[in-house]
Design a protein around this motif. Structure first.
Motif, PDB file in Angstrom:
ATOM      1  N   GLU A  84      29.860   3.996  60.297  1.00  0.00           N
ATOM      2  CA  GLU A  84      30.438   4.734  59.284  1.00  0.00           C
ATOM      3  C   GLU A  84      30.008   6.623  59.515  1.00  0.00           C
ATOM      4  OE1 GLU A  84      30.120   2.199  55.138  1.00  0.00           O
ATOM      5  OE2 GLU A  84      28.786   3.983  55.264  1.00  0.00           O
ATOM      6  N   THR A  85      31.112   7.110  59.323  1.00  0.00           N
ATOM      7  CA  THR A  85      30.954   8.793  59.727  1.00  0.00           C
ATOM      8  C   THR A  85      29.475   9.108  59.165  1.00  0.00           C
ATOM      9  OG1 THR A  85      33.446   9.019  59.323  1.00  0.00           O
ATOM     10  CG2 THR A  85      31.942  10.776  59.148  1.00  0.00           C
ATOM     11  N   GLY A  86      28.973   9.800  59.944  1.00  0.00           N
ATOM     12  CA  GLY A  86      27.618  10.338  59.861  1.00  0.00           C
ATOM     13  C   GLY A  86      26.477   9.676  60.367  1.00  0.00           C
ATOM     14  N   GLY A 118      29.473  16.635  70.845  1.00  0.00           N
ATOM     15  CA  GLY A 118      29.103  15.763  70.116  1.00  0.00           C
ATOM     16  C   GLY A 118      28.407  14.269  70.555  1.00  0.00           C
ATOM     17  N   SER A 174      25.663  12.041  64.953  1.00  0.00           N
ATOM     18  CA  SER A 174      26.320  11.971  63.696  1.00  0.00           C
ATOM     19  C   SER A 174      27.886  11.434  63.823  1.00  0.00           C
ATOM     20  CB  SER A 174      26.257  13.226  62.989  1.00  0.00           C
ATOM     21  OG  SER A 174      26.937  12.870  61.777  1.00  0.00           O
ATOM     22  N   ALA A 175      27.976  10.201  63.938  1.00  0.00           N
ATOM     23  CA  ALA A 175      29.369   9.840  64.588  1.00  0.00           C
ATOM     24  C   ALA A 175      30.386  10.413  63.797  1.00  0.00           C
ATOM     25  CB  ALA A 175      29.486   8.393  64.499  1.00  0.00           C
ATOM     26  N   THR A 176      31.654  10.658  64.371  1.00  0.00           N
ATOM     27  CA  THR A 176      32.878  11.167  63.487  1.00  0.00           C
ATOM     28  C   THR A 176      34.144  10.165  63.967  1.00  0.00           C
ATOM     29  OG1 THR A 176      33.720  12.579  65.217  1.00  0.00           O
ATOM     30  CG2 THR A 176      32.083  13.597  63.678  1.00  0.00           C
ATOM     31  N   SER A 177      35.204  10.209  62.931  1.00  0.00           N
ATOM     32  CA  SER A 177      36.160   9.529  63.340  1.00  0.00           C
ATOM     33  C   SER A 177      36.837   9.989  64.454  1.00  0.00           C
ATOM     34  CB  SER A 177      37.297   9.582  62.111  1.00  0.00           C
ATOM     35  OG  SER A 177      37.787  10.746  62.247  1.00  0.00           O
ATOM     36  N   SER A 178      36.907  10.891  65.097  1.00  0.00           N
ATOM     37  CA  SER A 178      37.317  11.320  66.083  1.00  0.00           C
ATOM     38  C   SER A 178      36.815  10.577  67.568  1.00  0.00           C
ATOM     39  CB  SER A 178      37.478  12.733  66.665  1.00  0.00           C
ATOM     40  OG  SER A 178      36.134  13.173  66.642  1.00  0.00           O
ATOM     41  N   GLN A 179      35.516  10.016  67.203  1.00  0.00           N
ATOM     42  CA  GLN A 179      34.855   9.386  68.441  1.00  0.00           C
ATOM     43  C   GLN A 179      35.038   7.947  68.256  1.00  0.00           C
ATOM     44  OE1 GLN A 179      31.054  11.017  67.009  1.00  0.00           O
ATOM     45  NE2 GLN A 179      30.862  12.009  69.155  1.00  0.00           N
ATOM     46  N   THR A 180      35.908   7.281  67.567  1.00  0.00           N
ATOM     47  CA  THR A 180      36.431   6.140  67.840  1.00  0.00           C
ATOM     48  C   THR A 180      37.283   6.160  69.042  1.00  0.00           C
ATOM     49  OG1 THR A 180      36.525   5.541  65.057  1.00  0.00           O
ATOM     50  CG2 THR A 180      38.302   4.557  66.648  1.00  0.00           C
ATOM     51  N   VAL A 213      34.797   4.228  64.119  1.00  0.00           N
ATOM     52  CA  VAL A 213      33.907   5.054  63.310  1.00  0.00           C
ATOM     53  C   VAL A 213      34.954   5.331  61.814  1.00  0.00           C
ATOM     54  CG1 VAL A 213      32.777   7.172  62.698  1.00  0.00           C
ATOM     55  CG2 VAL A 213      32.871   6.277  65.086  1.00  0.00           C
TER      56      VAL A 213
END
Lengths: 112, 111
Positions: free
Chosen positions: B14-16, B63, B80-86, B110
């Motif tokens: 999940e994000t974050g 990131g 802190s994972a973000t959706s753009s790191q999918t 993510v």
């Protein structure tokens, strides 16, 4: 294994025909080039390389041509086989650099 | 695969949340790399290492952080994972003059 569903240029060839995959590179200072093959679900696999002091290099069933004037690479695959179906990437770099810059790839599909 | 393994092979997070990906090699090569692969971009370098505790940034390092406490292991961390790191993440080693061999990849999603 892993791969991505890339929206790529595609090339379809009949089994037994020759394939030619093209790549335009961006940096005129690049002096080393590599072709990689990526099969579905796998990481890129080294195929063949060429340095800028050469125009042509041959491997087993593959030939790479380099035209520095127009910054163009091509990969020729002779007698294409179903196992050659994959995404093909070119990569460029400079001597002493630690980074490879990859093109976006071409998907080759071999029709039996 | 030149003795390169990656773990995990798939992860959904999940994000974050923090995420760490591991790359392990069995051949004591000095140079190791982390790339991400996205549609329309091919492979892009995130970070690389040229020895134990020696690392440097690549093209898309924001990131991400890395660590290399042993020759055989190169860790990639998303603090802190973000959706753009999918993406699909590939580790690579350099066995010679810029000749890189790649691991099997990790698919990270993510949400």
């Amino acid at each position: 294994g892993e791969s991505v569903g890339l929206h790529l240029p595609t090339l379809s060839v009949q089994e037994g025909d020759n394939s030619i995959i093209n790549c335009a590179y961006s940096n005129s200072a690049s002096d080393y080039f590599i072709w990689y093959k990526q099969e579905s679900g796998k990481g890129p696999q080294f195929i063949i390389d060429i340095r800028s002091n050469m125009d042509k290099r041959q491997g087993q069933r593959v030939t790479v041509l380099l035209n520095k004037t127009v910054k163009h690479l091509s990969l020729q695959i002779a007698a294409t086989q179903p196992g050659d179906s994959a995404v093909y990437f070119c990569a460029e770099t400079q001597t002493g650099a630690n980074n490879l810059f990859f093109g976006t790839g071409t998907r080759l599909t071999v029709i039996p | 695969d030149a003795g390169i393994t990656q773990s995990p092979r798939h992860k959904v997070t999940e994000t974050g949340t923090p995420v760490t990906l591991r790359c392990h090699q069995t051949e004591n090569h000095r140079y190791m790399y982390w790339y991400r692969q996205d549609p329309g971009h091919g492979l892009r370098l995130i970070h690389y290492s040229y020895g134990v505790k020696d690392t440097d940034k690549g093209e898309v390092s924001d990131g991400y952080s890395v660590s290399r406490s042993k020759t055989e292991d190169f860790l990639l961390t998303l603090e802190s994972a973000t959706s753009s790191q999918t993406s699909v993440y590939f580790c690579a080693i350099n066995t010679g003059f810029n000749e890189q061999f790649f691991g099997p990849g990790t698919r990270l999603t993510v949400l």
